[in-house]
Design a protein around this motif. Sequence first.
Motif, PDB file in Angstrom:
ATOM      1  N   ALA A  78       0.800  -1.222   0.000  1.00 34.15           N
ATOM      2  CA  ALA A  78       0.000   0.000   0.000  1.00 34.15           C
ATOM      3  C   ALA A  78       0.831   1.270   0.000  1.00 34.15           C
ATOM      4  O   ALA A  78       0.333   2.333  -0.376  1.00 34.15           O
ATOM      5  CB  ALA A  78      -0.924   0.005   1.224  1.00 34.15           C
ATOM      6  N   CYS A  79       2.088   1.168   0.399  1.00 31.45           N
ATOM      7  CA  CYS A  79       2.885   2.372   0.654  1.00 31.45           C
ATOM      8  C   CYS A  79       3.052   3.271  -0.572  1.00 31.45           C
ATOM      9  O   CYS A  79       2.977   4.498  -0.459  1.00 31.45           O
ATOM     10  CB  CYS A  79       4.264   1.985   1.195  1.00 31.45           C
ATOM     11  N   LEU A  80       3.295   2.687  -1.750  1.00 28.66           N
ATOM     12  CA  LEU A  80       3.575   3.500  -2.925  1.00 28.66           C
ATOM     13  C   LEU A  80       2.365   4.349  -3.307  1.00 28.66           C
ATOM     14  O   LEU A  80       2.485   5.554  -3.565  1.00 28.66           O
ATOM     15  CB  LEU A  80       4.008   2.621  -4.097  1.00 28.66           C
ATOM     16  N   THR A  81       1.190   3.735  -3.336  1.00 28.94           N
ATOM     17  CA  THR A  81      -0.020   4.483  -3.676  1.00 28.94           C
ATOM     18  C   THR A  81      -0.317   5.541  -2.618  1.00 28.94           C
ATOM     19  O   THR A  81      -0.661   6.685  -2.938  1.00 28.94           O
ATOM     20  CB  THR A  81      -1.226   3.542  -3.810  1.00 28.94           C
ATOM     21  N   LEU A  82      -0.167   5.173  -1.346  1.00 30.16           N
ATOM     22  CA  LEU A  82      -0.451   6.133  -0.280  1.00 30.16           C
ATOM     23  C   LEU A  82       0.551   7.278  -0.286  1.00 30.16           C
ATOM     24  O   LEU A  82       0.195   8.428  -0.004  1.00 30.16           O
ATOM     25  CB  LEU A  82      -0.455   5.425   1.069  1.00 30.16           C
TER      26      LEU A  82
END
Length: 219
Positions: A78-82
Amino acid sequence: MNNDALAHWAEAWLAHVRGPGNEPAPPDPPGAPPQARIALAWALKRQADLHWAGNAVRTRDCVRAVRMLAEVTDDPAACLTLATLNDWAMGVEALMAGHPGKASAHFLSAAEALDRLALPEAAAEGRVPPSAALALTGQHDEAAHCAALALPRLQAAGDARGAGKVHLNLASMRMRQDLYAEAAEGYRRAAVWFARADEPTHSIMADIGLAAALTGLQD
């Protein structure tokens, strides 16, 4: 996760950002995968976009929620999108604080990241706010170029609201340049797209701008 559960979760986060600041973040719903936080961030962004023109407090709360969600998420899935949506959120905060130059840098960074994430429709929509921010800094050619990249994608995706906002931003820029004929045409196009999107508030803004542009032509 169904829409009702997502909406309830989003409201919990909005209540959290309005709170005293010393309480733990709302827990994830039972059984929710890490990617569920991506859906939550997008839901908060959609709310911010929806309320931007008429409810600054709600918009600011949504933006703060996106930023806090990004800060407390460490799952690689999830980190990249967030992180990308956090960049967008920082752009909104900068624009609302009266710093369009800083805002445009964040918005463009987010739009480019969305392209890399292979999210073309989101990347096109992501180029709507930077065109406005660039125009506010006097970077008219850059603003027009950004809008030209976004419009075909928005139209192809059927995003009438996004296309209307791009035309509205460009028309407002032409008004500030005293280019009344170009402004009038931009406001007309914006009104058409907003009518298709059933956006009465933005339609009224386009109509008011058109009236001002036509008055400028007569002076």
